[in-house]
Design a protein around this motif. Structure first.
Motif, short mmCIF file in Angstrom:
data_model
loop_
_atom_site.label_atom_id
_atom_site.label_comp_id
_atom_site.label_asym_id
_atom_site.label_seq_id
_atom_site.Cartn_x
_atom_site.Cartn_y
_atom_site.Cartn_z
N THR A 1 0.84 -1.21 0.00
CA THR A 1 0.00 0.00 0.00
C THR A 1 0.87 1.25 0.00
OG1 THR A 1 -1.75 -1.19 1.17
CG2 THR A 1 -1.87 1.22 1.20
N ALA A 2 1.93 1.24 0.78
CA ALA A 2 2.84 2.39 0.83
C ALA A 2 3.44 2.66 -0.55
CB ALA A 2 3.95 2.15 1.85
N GLU A 3 3.83 1.60 -1.24
CA GLU A 3 4.41 1.76 -2.58
C GLU A 3 3.36 2.24 -3.59
OE1 GLU A 3 7.67 1.70 -3.32
OE2 GLU A 3 7.95 1.36 -1.17
N GLU A 4 2.18 1.63 -3.55
CA GLU A 4 1.11 2.01 -4.49
C GLU A 4 0.72 3.48 -4.34
OE1 GLU A 4 -2.17 -0.67 -3.84
OE2 GLU A 4 -0.92 -2.42 -4.29
N LEU A 5 0.70 3.96 -3.11
CA LEU A 5 0.27 5.33 -2.85
C LEU A 5 1.44 6.32 -2.86
CD1 LEU A 5 -2.27 4.67 0.05
CD2 LEU A 5 -2.78 5.11 -2.37
N ASP A 6 2.65 5.81 -2.98
CA ASP A 6 3.85 6.64 -2.92
C ASP A 6 3.92 7.39 -1.58
OD1 ASP A 6 6.27 7.50 -3.96
OD2 ASP A 6 5.38 9.27 -4.92
N ALA A 7 3.65 6.67 -0.50
CA ALA A 7 3.69 7.27 0.84
C ALA A 7 5.13 7.65 1.19
CB ALA A 7 3.14 6.29 1.88
N ASP A 8 5.27 8.75 1.92
CA ASP A 8 6.58 9.24 2.31
C ASP A 8 6.98 8.80 3.71
OD1 ASP A 8 6.93 11.05 -0.04
OD2 ASP A 8 5.14 11.97 0.84
N PHE A 9 6.00 8.37 4.49
CA PHE A 9 6.24 8.05 5.89
C PHE A 9 5.19 7.04 6.32
CE2 PHE A 9 6.71 8.68 10.41
CZ PHE A 9 7.99 9.19 10.59
N VAL A 10 5.56 6.10 7.18
CA VAL A 10 4.63 5.08 7.65
C VAL A 10 4.65 5.07 9.17
CG1 VAL A 10 4.01 2.63 7.61
CG2 VAL A 10 5.09 3.67 5.60
N VAL A 11 3.47 5.04 9.77
CA VAL A 11 3.35 4.90 11.22
C VAL A 11 2.61 3.59 11.49
CG1 VAL A 11 2.44 5.88 13.37
CG2 VAL A 11 3.25 7.40 11.54
N VAL A 12 3.25 2.68 12.22
CA VAL A 12 2.65 1.38 12.49
C VAL A 12 2.43 1.18 13.99
CG1 VAL A 12 3.48 0.18 10.43
CG2 VAL A 12 4.91 0.24 12.46
N PRO A 13 1.31 0.55 14.34
CA PRO A 13 1.08 0.25 15.75
C PRO A 13 1.93 -0.94 16.19
CG PRO A 13 -0.75 -0.54 14.44
CD PRO A 13 0.18 0.18 13.50
N ARG A 14 2.33 -0.90 17.46
CA ARG A 14 3.03 -2.04 18.03
C ARG A 14 2.05 -3.14 18.34
NH1 ARG A 14 6.88 1.26 21.91
NH2 ARG A 14 8.37 1.93 20.35
N GLU A 15 2.58 -4.27 18.70
CA GLU A 15 1.78 -5.46 18.95
C GLU A 15 0.75 -5.24 20.06
OE1 GLU A 15 2.58 -10.08 20.18
OE2 GLU A 15 4.17 -8.89 19.32
N PRO A 16 -0.52 -5.49 19.77
CA PRO A 16 -1.54 -5.39 20.82
C PRO A 16 -1.41 -6.56 21.79
CG PRO A 16 -2.53 -6.10 18.77
CD PRO A 16 -1.08 -5.81 18.48
N VAL A 17 -1.91 -6.37 22.99
CA VAL A 17 -1.75 -7.39 24.02
C VAL A 17 -2.92 -8.36 24.11
CG1 VAL A 17 -0.16 -6.05 25.40
CG2 VAL A 17 -2.60 -5.82 25.80
#
Length: 151
Positions: free
Chosen positions: A109-125
């Motif tokens: 998705t990042a590549e398809e949209l040409d995103a410049d920055f990605v924010v990902v959530p850490r593992e939920p408990v």
């Protein structure tokens, strides 16, 4: 004022039903606001949901409604910060492709949209089935070509 070392036009944030994903959306929105950028939230559906859809066990309208709740939450966060937002839904699993998993979906998705920055959530408990991004953060951190923030 010196130029910024980073140019950001689009921040990608993968989301699921976890509190961690909501927090990641808040960070993504803050980064977008700082750089006068937009946010794209991709709701990643997990293996249980994808299998249930493909087997006809789960109504697609119900899944769409759940996705709307998730993306509406992110949209409200972005609107409150006066940040432009777009959303999409992606299958984070494929019974025919072992290479398709939440982490690869985020990077694709990042590549398809040409995103410049990605924010990902850490593992939920909790391990709730709606929380599918548990292992995505590590994969994205390892293989992303964009800067990544894991929160």
């Amino acid at each position: 004022m010196s130029p910024r070392p980073l140019s950001v036009d689009l921040v990608l944030v993968p989301v699921d039903q976890s509190e961690e994903a909501t927090r990641a959306a808040e960070y993504a929105t803050a980064i977008a606001a700082e750089y006068d950028a937009a946010v794209h939230a991709v709701h990643v559906l997990g293996e249980d949901v994808v299998r249930a859809i493909e087997q006809g066990v789960v109504d697609q309208d119900a899944v769409a409604e759940d996705s709307k709740v998730v993306t509406d939450t992110v949209s409200n966060i972005a609107r409150d910060a006066d940040v432009s937002i777009t959303t999409s839904v992606a299958y984070g699993f494929s019974p025919t492709s072992k290479l398709r998993h939440p982490g690869s979906v985020v990077l694709d998705t990042a590549e398809e949209l040409d995103a410049d920055f990605v924010v990902v959530p850490r593992e939920p408990v909790s391990g709730d089935p709606g929380e599918v991004l548990a292992k995505a953060a590590e994969y994205v951190l390892l293989y992303a070509s964009q800067p990544v923030l894991s929160v």
